[in-house]
Design a protein around this motif. Structure first.
Motif, mmCIF file in Angstrom:
data_model
loop_
_atom_site.group_PDB
_atom_site.id
_atom_site.type_symbol
_atom_site.label_atom_id
_atom_site.label_comp_id
_atom_site.label_asym_id
_atom_site.label_seq_id
_atom_site.Cartn_x
_atom_site.Cartn_y
_atom_site.Cartn_z
ATOM 1 N N ASP A 103 6.542 8.893 2.685
ATOM 2 C CA ASP A 103 5.755 10.115 2.473
ATOM 3 C C ASP A 103 5.912 10.624 1.044
ATOM 4 O OD1 ASP A 103 4.713 10.165 5.033
ATOM 5 O OD2 ASP A 103 6.364 11.396 5.824
ATOM 6 N N ALA A 104 7.127 10.579 0.529
ATOM 7 C CA ALA A 104 7.369 11.018 -0.846
ATOM 8 C C ALA A 104 6.611 10.133 -1.825
ATOM 9 C CB ALA A 104 8.873 10.998 -1.160
ATOM 10 N N PHE A 105 6.613 8.821 -1.563
ATOM 11 C CA PHE A 105 5.878 7.905 -2.434
ATOM 12 C C PHE A 105 4.384 8.206 -2.392
ATOM 13 C CE2 PHE A 105 3.519 4.030 -3.319
ATOM 14 C CZ PHE A 105 4.022 3.717 -4.573
ATOM 15 N N CYS A 106 3.846 8.439 -1.208
ATOM 16 C CA CYS A 106 2.413 8.751 -1.076
ATOM 17 C C CYS A 106 2.063 10.039 -1.814
ATOM 18 C CB CYS A 106 2.014 8.862 0.391
ATOM 19 S SG CYS A 106 2.005 7.270 1.240
ATOM 20 N N ASP A 111 -0.478 10.423 -4.924
ATOM 21 C CA ASP A 111 -1.586 11.389 -4.859
ATOM 22 C C ASP A 111 -1.608 12.272 -6.105
ATOM 23 O OD1 ASP A 111 -2.537 10.471 -2.455
ATOM 24 O OD2 ASP A 111 -1.567 12.038 -1.249
ATOM 25 N N GLU A 112 -0.423 12.679 -6.566
ATOM 26 C CA GLU A 112 -0.344 13.512 -7.765
ATOM 27 C C GLU A 112 -0.861 12.774 -9.002
ATOM 28 O OE1 GLU A 112 3.686 14.818 -8.290
ATOM 29 O OE2 GLU A 112 3.614 16.177 -6.566
ATOM 30 N N ASP A 159 -9.799 -1.261 -7.458
ATOM 31 C CA ASP A 159 -8.943 -2.442 -7.277
ATOM 32 C C ASP A 159 -7.684 -2.338 -8.131
ATOM 33 O OD1 ASP A 159 -10.722 -3.559 -5.497
ATOM 34 O OD2 ASP A 159 -11.603 -4.961 -6.952
ATOM 35 N N ALA A 160 -7.850 -1.928 -9.384
ATOM 36 C CA ALA A 160 -6.707 -1.804 -10.284
ATOM 37 C C ALA A 160 -5.726 -0.750 -9.765
ATOM 38 C CB ALA A 160 -7.174 -1.448 -11.694
ATOM 39 N N ILE A 161 -6.262 0.369 -9.297
ATOM 40 C CA ILE A 161 -5.405 1.438 -8.776
ATOM 41 C C ILE A 161 -4.668 0.965 -7.524
ATOM 42 C CG2 ILE A 161 -5.440 3.719 -7.687
ATOM 43 C CD1 ILE A 161 -7.753 4.401 -9.692
ATOM 44 N N GLN A 162 -5.374 0.279 -6.648
ATOM 45 C CA GLN A 162 -4.750 -0.225 -5.421
ATOM 46 C C GLN A 162 -3.630 -1.215 -5.756
ATOM 47 O OE1 GLN A 162 -7.505 -2.123 -2.762
ATOM 48 N NE2 GLN A 162 -6.059 -2.183 -1.089
#
Length: 172
Positions: A15-18, A22-23, A44-47
């Motif tokens: 959850d902290a990583f997500c 998101d930030e 794709d690059a972001i993923q």
């Protein structure tokens, strides 16, 4: 940057990583779109970047450099995508992309930077849009800080010339 989130994510808190990712999503999008020039490749690059950051987060030595580390990985992912595309031969035209008002500001900024030489574009983006200083940019792009400073100055001059031309031609 939220040190607590970084520490929790390093200990395996998903959850902290997500929340951390998101930030950073808006920053990642601006950088990716300026490199690869279309939403699908940027996504794709972001993923790929998020996955790589997740898999390698424990290797980050200093938490205060998280954003620099993450952006450097993203830039490498963008370069990988561009290299793969250069090896491909496209036979079909891409369909026109729908307009999304939320992305207007980023698209407008990317359009303004488009005519800039590639060697200046990323430095200007990282400095003005992402708020990195010249030392941090030199680390992200793996170049001397003096080179970053001179390219930033030349990029500013190119933007000023382009703007002056548009004002004289009555295009602004």
């Amino acid at each position: 940057m939220n040190e607590i989130l970084i520490r929790k994510a390093k200990k395996g808190d998903k959850d902290a990583f997500c929340r951390l990712m998101d930030e950073q999503m808006q920053s990642m999008y601006k950088i990716a779109i300026s490199y690869v020039k279309n939403d699908e490749d940027a996504a794709d690059a972001i993923q790929d970047n998020i996955l790589s950051c997740y898999e390698n987060l424990k290797s980050l030595k200093y938490n205060r450099y998280f954003k620099t580390w993450m952006i450097r990985i993203l830039i490498n992912k963008c370069k990988d995508i561009l290299q793969r595309k250069n090896r491909m031969i496209c036979t079909d035209e891409m369909p026109e992309m729908p307009f999304h008002e939320a992305e207007y500001a980023s698209a407008e900024w990317a359009q303004m930077l488009e005519p800039l030489d590639e060697k200046y574009r990323m430095i200007v983006l990282l400095y003005y849009m992402e708020g990195f200083n010249t030392r941090e940019i030199s680390e992200i792009l793996d170049m001397k800080e003096s080179t970053v400073k001179s390219r930033l100055q030349r990029g500013r001059k190119q933007i000023a010339k382009m703007y002056e031309y548009k004002v004289r031609e009555g295009r602004v």
